[in-house]
Design a protein around this motif. Structure first.
Motif, PDB file in Angstrom:
ATOM      1  N   LEU A  81       0.813  -1.220   0.000  1.00  0.00           N
ATOM      2  CA  LEU A  81       0.000   0.000   0.000  1.00  0.00           C
ATOM      3  C   LEU A  81       0.847   1.271   0.000  1.00  0.00           C
ATOM      4  CD1 LEU A  81      -2.798  -1.157   2.459  1.00  0.00           C
ATOM      5  CD2 LEU A  81      -3.031  -0.735   0.007  1.00  0.00           C
ATOM      6  N   ARG A  82       2.117   1.132   0.323  1.00  0.00           N
ATOM      7  CA  ARG A  82       3.012   2.294   0.237  1.00  0.00           C
ATOM      8  C   ARG A  82       3.080   2.814  -1.191  1.00  0.00           C
ATOM      9  NH1 ARG A  82       6.436   2.310   4.875  1.00  0.00           N
ATOM     10  NH2 ARG A  82       6.452   0.338   5.988  1.00  0.00           N
ATOM     11  N   TYR A  83       2.775   1.968  -2.167  1.00  0.00           N
ATOM     12  CA  TYR A  83       2.844   2.368  -3.571  1.00  0.00           C
ATOM     13  C   TYR A  83       1.495   2.773  -4.142  1.00  0.00           C
ATOM     14  CZ  TYR A  83       7.605   0.635  -3.434  1.00  0.00           C
ATOM     15  OH  TYR A  83       8.919   0.460  -3.120  1.00  0.00           O
ATOM     16  N   ALA A  84       0.492   2.918  -3.272  1.00  0.00           N
ATOM     17  CA  ALA A  84      -0.809   3.387  -3.759  1.00  0.00           C
ATOM     18  C   ALA A  84      -0.898   4.885  -3.504  1.00  0.00           C
ATOM     19  CB  ALA A  84      -1.932   2.654  -3.034  1.00  0.00           C
ATOM     20  N   ILE A 144      -4.833  -5.678  -5.185  1.00  0.00           N
ATOM     21  CA  ILE A 144      -5.363  -4.817  -4.138  1.00  0.00           C
ATOM     22  C   ILE A 144      -5.933  -3.604  -4.839  1.00  0.00           C
ATOM     23  CG2 ILE A 144      -4.846  -3.571  -2.016  1.00  0.00           C
ATOM     24  CD1 ILE A 144      -2.223  -5.215  -1.886  1.00  0.00           C
ATOM     25  N   GLU A 145      -7.213  -3.345  -4.606  1.00  0.00           N
ATOM     26  CA  GLU A 145      -7.828  -2.161  -5.180  1.00  0.00           C
ATOM     27  C   GLU A 145      -7.966  -1.117  -4.094  1.00  0.00           C
ATOM     28  OE1 GLU A 145     -10.534  -4.398  -8.566  1.00  0.00           O
ATOM     29  OE2 GLU A 145     -11.523  -3.408  -6.878  1.00  0.00           O
ATOM     30  N   ILE A 166      -8.827  -6.193  -0.788  1.00  0.00           N
ATOM     31  CA  ILE A 166      -7.800  -7.200  -1.064  1.00  0.00           C
ATOM     32  C   ILE A 166      -8.490  -8.402  -1.708  1.00  0.00           C
ATOM     33  CG2 ILE A 166      -6.054  -8.707  -0.019  1.00  0.00           C
ATOM     34  CD1 ILE A 166      -6.028  -6.599   2.324  1.00  0.00           C
ATOM     35  N   LEU A 167      -8.071  -8.776  -2.909  1.00  0.00           N
ATOM     36  CA  LEU A 167      -8.778  -9.824  -3.641  1.00  0.00           C
ATOM     37  C   LEU A 167      -7.846 -10.985  -3.962  1.00  0.00           C
ATOM     38  CD1 LEU A 167     -10.490  -7.231  -5.906  1.00  0.00           C
ATOM     39  CD2 LEU A 167     -11.721  -8.755  -4.369  1.00  0.00           C
ATOM     40  N   SER A 168      -8.273 -12.184  -3.614  1.00  0.00           N
ATOM     41  CA  SER A 168      -7.450 -13.353  -3.928  1.00  0.00           C
ATOM     42  C   SER A 168      -7.912 -13.962  -5.245  1.00  0.00           C
ATOM     43  CB  SER A 168      -7.510 -14.371  -2.785  1.00  0.00           C
ATOM     44  OG  SER A 168      -8.797 -14.904  -2.668  1.00  0.00           O
TER      45      SER A 168
END
Lengths: 665, 193
Positions: A81-84, A144-145, A166-168
């Motif tokens: 998430l640091r890159y979102a 991850i959206e 978070i989607l698997s």
């Protein structure tokens, strides 16, 4: 047998062409007598990202694919998430992160909604997320959206500043065997095993187990903090997808053990004591069924049950949650796209009282329901209007309305302008209502000779209202034929009735003669406004090299400025953040991924700005084996990312490396 | 940070490296061959019972000679296969399969592609693209790359409404192999609950 040989032969041939880097027409691979199964199993080397389906959505959304995260060696969701854009991730110590969207980056971030495969994972206790339980980025993650800004009309209360989804992967896409193992300086030992197979026609399953052991962070003097932890998970997923039905069942159990650092307050001299070790144990089962009713409508029902037993400072709790949802969607005459749904959630939440933290009463039952309606209207060929509203009933404040209007205007096929206005709320929680949290016990004599020890505590209050937000946003997205993409969004957020704390006068009666008490009482007396912008771009000049960049700015002012907490919240959000990622396929089975990040200072927490670099170098060794060497936080020896008065320790995040081996067949 | 500078240099050097043809088109050609075997055209689409199934590449051709080589000597539904390249939609109306490429860099769907899709609608032509978004605008099949571990698998998704409108039927064996079958335009792929 014969078919199998052909498949392997073609796979090798394709691979060798990909590696050679200069295929001539004469080298063309021609697939004779193909079957669908064979074609779907063939692989080609690529660094190209997946299609970004959110291009037309009228919201500040971004997607982090598992592929992109693995390529730079990211091993947990917080690091991803640091890159979102718009997200701030501050690791406090080994198992604790503060993760926020567009500001309000406190130790208990309570304005972000996190979902795993559609299952809400926020805790009813204080509406935050227990990140240690969901941190591990496993081999079956799909993507991850991230939505920045409120999405309450669709996702419900607490989707105030953003949603992380978070989607698997579907079990259909995780067929076969994968073994994965590694070791490193901070990621001490980790491994996972997954097996996926078919369960009859149009049905697939996978079973998996994973384990990860994380090292301590480091204190100021270089000694270990004493916050090492490990987590084991075992799980199962089943998917069925036929002409009419989509069925998905997932079950997982986890058990984690945590060393606890520092000290907690104690009623007896020396008025502080070592905390007991922590644990997080539990599991869930989830099922959903979507069915096509007619040409253009669908009905979906879903339910999940989760059990959690968790002791991690400062809480000791057990909870059972049941959630049942139904959703109907219908496309009418290509003009209206209607979605309606209802949701019921039951939570039985019990706490074990400690000197540090008690809830009155300790056990609570919560019934919560909500209904929502959304209509996406195609006003003209290029203009779409989305109207949404959600009514949510909760035991603390009654019914809350969260409306939302979004407008999208496609300037061309490759450019979109959008704007949105919405209202979102964050409802009070058990903690806001009924907590007594002892921060510290000041030794006798602190307030003058002969005075008893003084307890400093934070109380709950019964009559709190929901915190509210009116958010105004606009954005633009563009794509170009050379593979470049740019997305910009800007927002103005107007918060009201924020819960801040007012100090009560020194209480020399209630706990006398043993203690005097200094209490803080929550009241809805805060307001805030925030403005900011996010910019993200992707550029691919060569099929084998791709660059992604993000830039985020937020200016948050929480008022009244004389409130210590308001000042603290204002100064704990990073104004400026930037990141850059490079994905490079060198051919000959070599991959290099680089991530660079800058995070601005957090003035209220005395945390300096820092730069961090992550690098991953991987080589495919053949036979489905890949070896990867990863360096994380390479820029400096160590840096602090967060500090909080709730935990009087001062941990640093260290530079680290790890080695990982993947085997697939 | 000398190592970082070296790395940047490496990237710069790589920009000058030659770019090769993507082997993914070998796989896509294989799929197209299979599609001709599992899709049923109305008999009016063919002049004679032995007329060939005509496969056309509309616009840019990423296949090189791969498509021709894949179809060479093959038969589908007792018909020979023929590969043609056409530059506009009017020429493509007599094709049975039309493949519309996008750039390997994932270029957005161009205005031209949208126009082509509109012009070809209601003709018994199986339209294949490389853009999922095109499935909402008249394309019937779309290739999609699935990425895992630095590798990509080529899959396809199918959209039934345009097929029905064009009088084409895809067999269930083929649809089962699709990553996803779109039966209508969905408001969004992922749903809240």
């Amino acid at each position: 047998m014969n078919a199998r040989t052909t498949t392997v032969g073609v796979a090798i041939a394709i691979h060798s062409i990909a590696a050679s880097g200069s295929a001539q027409a004469a080298d063309n691979v021609i697939i004779r007598n193909p079957t669908f199964e064979q074609l779907a199993s063939l692989t080609v080397t690529s660094v190209t990202g997946t299609a970004r389906p959110q291009f037309t959505s009228a919201a500040a959304t971004s997607v982090l694919t598992a592929e992109e995260m693995n390529y730079i060696g990211v091993r947990n969701i917080p690091d991803a998430l640091r890159y979102a854009p718009g997200m701030q991730v501050s690791q406090f110590n080994a198992p604790r992160w503060s993760i926020s969207s567009r500001g309000f980056n406190t130790i208990t971030v309570d304005k972000l909604l996190v979902l795993v495969d559609g299952r809400s994972v926020y805790t009813p206790l204080w509406s935050g997320t227990y990140w240690e339980q969901h941190a591990w980025l496993d081999q079956d993650l799909d993507r991850i959206e991230v939505i920045n800004g409120p999405a309450g009309s669709v996702w419900g209360a607490n989707a105030m500043n953003g949603v992380v989804n978070i989607l698997s992967r579907s079990a259909r896409d995780t067929q076969g065997m994968t073994l994965w193992a590694g070791t490193g300086t901070e990621e001490k030992a980790f491994g996972s095993f997954r097996y996926g197979g078919t369960a009859g026609q149009n049905a697939w399953y996978r079973a998996y187990v994973d384990y990860a052991q994380h090292d301590d962070t480091e204190l100021g003097d270089g000694s270990p903090t004493g916050d090492a932890w490990d987590m084991t998970r075992i799980g199962f997923r089943y998917d069925r997808d036929d002409e009419l039905n989509r069925i998905f069942v997932k079950a997982e159990a986890q058990s984690g053990h945590f060393d606890e650092p520092g000290f907690i307050p104690s009623p007896t001299p020396p008025y502080r004591t070592r905390p007991p070790d922590g644990f997080n144990r539990g599991g869930f089962i989830q099922a959903s069924w979507a069915r096509n009713l007619a040409e253009s409508s669908e009905l979906a029902v879903g339910a999940w049950y989760e059990r959690l037993e968790r002791r991690l400072q400062p809480t000791d709790e057990q909870s059972d949650t049941v959630d049942i949802g139904v959703r109907y969607s219908r496309q009418a005459a290509r003009i209206h796209s209607i979605m309606a749904g209802a949701l019921y959630r039951y939570i039985q939440h019990d706490t074990t009282s400690t000197f540090q933290l008690t809830f009155t009463p300790p056990d609570r039952t919560l019934h919560q329901w909500s209904v929502y309606l959304q209509d996406e209207v195609q006003l003209a060929r290029q203009v779409g209007l989305t109207l949404g509203v959600r009514a949510e009933d909760n035991p603390f404040t009654g019914t809350e309305w969260q409306p939302d209007v979004r407008l999208g205007w496609s300037l061309t096929d490759s450019q979109l302008l959008w704007a949105a206005v919405g209202r979102a709320v964050r409802t009070p929680t058990f903690a806001d209502e009924s907590r007594t949290f002892v921060n510290q016990v000041l030794p006798p004599g602190t307030l003058g000779p002969g005075t008893p020890p003084v307890i400093r505590e934070v109380l709950g209050a019964r009559d709190l209202l929901s915190e509210t937000l009116i958010a105004y946003q606009a954005g633009w997205r563009g794509r170009w034929s050379n593979g470049a993409m740019l997305s910009a969004s800007a927002f103005y957020n107007d918060y009201d009735r924020l819960i801040l704390y007012v100090p009560l006068p020194l209480d020399t009666v209630t706990r006398a003669p043993d203690f005097w008490t200094l209490s803080l009482l929550p009241v809805n007396n805060g307001t805030a406004h925030a403005h900011g912008a996010e910019l993200s771009g992707a550029w691919q000049s060569r099929p084998r090299w791709r660059l992604l960049g993000e830039l985020s700015y937020v200016d948050l002012q929480v008022l009244p400025s004389e409130s210590l907490l308001a000042k603290n919240i204002t100064g704990s959000s990073a104004q400026l953040q930037a990141s850059l990622r490079s994905y490079l396929d060198l051919g000959k089975d070599w991959q290099i991924g680089v991530g660079l990040r800058y995070v601005d200072q957090l003035p209220a927490l005395n945390v300096r700005g820092y730069v961090a670099a992550d690098v991953r170098v991987a080589k495919a060794l053949g036979g489905g084996v890949q070896l990867a060497l990863v360096g994380q936080n390479l820029w400096d020896d160590r840096h602090a990312e967060f500090r909080t008065a709730s935990f009087p320790i001062d941990p640093y995040i260290e530079r680290s490396v790890y080695l990982a081996l993947t085997w697939r067949r | 940070m000398r190592w970082l500078r070296s790395l940047m240099f490496l990237f710069a050097a790589l920009l000058a490296a030659p770019v090769h043809a993507e082997p993914e088109y070998s796989i896509k050609a294989g799929y197209i061959l299979l599609f001709t075997r599992y899709v049923e055209w109305p008999s009016s689409a063919f002049a004679t019972p032995t007329a060939p199934i005509v496969i056309c590449v509309l616009g840019a051709d990423p296949f090189g000679t791969v498509l021709d080589e894949t179809m060479a000597g093959q038969e589908s539904q007792q018909r020979p296969l023929s590969v043609r390249r056409v530059s506009d939609a009017e020429d493509a109306e007599n094709c049975h399969v039309v493949f519309i490429a996008t750039s390997p860099n994932g270029q957005p769907m161009s205005e031209r592609t949208t126009q082509w899709l509109q012009l070809l609608a209601h003709h018994p032509v199986l339209i294949i693209t490389e853009h999922l978004a095109a499935l909402d605008r008249g394309a019937m099949l779309s290739f999609v790359s699935e990425f895992e571990g630095g590798q990509a698998r080529i899959r396809f998704e199918a959209s039934l409404p345009p097929m029905h409108r064009a009088g084409l039927t895809a067999s269930s064996q083929m649809l089962i192999a699709a990553r996803k079958v779109h039966r209508r335009r969905l408001p969004g792929d992922e749903e809240p609950q």
